[in-house]
Design an enzyme around this catalytic site. Structure first.
Site, PDB file in Angstrom:
ATOM      1  N   GLU A  83       0.808  -1.222   0.000  1.00 24.90           N
ATOM      2  CA  GLU A  83       0.000   0.000   0.000  1.00 24.90           C
ATOM      3  C   GLU A  83       0.843   1.275   0.000  1.00 24.90           C
ATOM      4  O   GLU A  83       0.494   2.253  -0.655  1.00 24.90           O
ATOM      5  CB  GLU A  83      -0.906  -0.015   1.230  1.00 24.90           C
ATOM      6  CG  GLU A  83      -1.848   1.140   1.341  1.00 24.90           C
ATOM      7  CD  GLU A  83      -2.764   0.966   2.533  1.00 24.90           C
ATOM      8  OE1 GLU A  83      -2.881   1.931   3.304  1.00 24.90           O
ATOM      9  OE2 GLU A  83      -3.344  -0.122   2.699  1.00 24.90           O
ATOM     10  N   ASP A  84       1.946   1.271   0.738  1.00 27.05           N
ATOM     11  CA  ASP A  84       2.685   2.511   0.980  1.00 27.05           C
ATOM     12  C   ASP A  84       4.072   2.582   0.367  1.00 27.05           C
ATOM     13  O   ASP A  84       4.813   3.529   0.637  1.00 27.05           O
ATOM     14  CB  ASP A  84       2.814   2.740   2.496  1.00 27.05           C
ATOM     15  CG  ASP A  84       1.475   3.016   3.160  1.00 27.05           C
ATOM     16  OD1 ASP A  84       0.531   3.412   2.456  1.00 27.05           O
ATOM     17  OD2 ASP A  84       1.373   2.821   4.381  1.00 27.05           O
TER      18      ASP A  84
END
Length: 188
Positions: A83-84
């Site tokens: 996600e990051d």
């Protein structure tokens, strides 16, 4: 209210984990931690803490909750890597296997925030353990978030979405109930 965060580096975590997990599992967790920390690089949390602290907190909470499944614990460390960071789910699968990749996929935001959050209603217990450990790490120091408006909306979302999910797992039900009592002032 118990606040987690005594593990600030891998040696601290490994020492504590040695009391409850086999050496082989600790070795795999060390590899997952290095993989995640390498991908997160110099990222920091909203209050300025190094990002790997959050990963270790999520792991510490999951272990405190009684999680012992190796894939669940590895996924707790990797929960934000897709996600990051530029890391792909395929890279997670290649490095850690299909089960870890599936768990990471469950907790990786895709689509609208509401559709992402609604997925957890049908999530298996292993996924909830990872997500609730992540969320508890995020909210245990919610008062330190630099933006008051974000504190209020995150508190409200936690009460609306995550407290009902936590009711499914007694450990998290108790942690979040105590958290809600301590942070009720953020609702206003």
């Amino acid at each position: 209210m118990r606040v987690f965060g005594s593990w600030r580096d891998w040696p601290s975590a490994a020492g504590a984990l040695g009391e409850v997990l086999p050496d082989e599992t600790i070795g795999k967790l060390a590899h997952a931690y290095e993989f995640a920390a390498g991908h997160h690089g110099d990222q920091t949390r909203p209050a300025g803490e190094p990002y790997p602290w959050h990963l270790l907190e999520a792991l510490e909470i999951a272990v405190d909750a009684g999680a012992r499944d190796e894939d669940v614990l590895v996924a707790a460390l990797l929960h934000d890597v897709v996600e990051d960071t530029p890391c792909s789910l395929a890279a997670v699968r290649a490095e850690f296997g299909a089960q870890v990749a599936e768990l990471v996929d469950w907790v990786t935001k895709a689509g609208s925030r509401e559709s992402y959050l609604s997925r957890f209603v049908t999530a298996p217990e292993e996924v909830l353990t990872i997500k609730l450990a992540d969320r508890y790490s995020n909210v245990q120091r919610l008062h330190t978030h630099p933006r008051p408006a974000k504190r209020a909306t995150y508190y409200a979302e936690t009460v609306r979405v995550f407290l009902p999910l936590a009711d499914r797992l007694p450990y998290f039900r108790d942690r979040f109930a105590e958290w809600q009592e301590n942070y009720a002032y953020l609702a206003s």
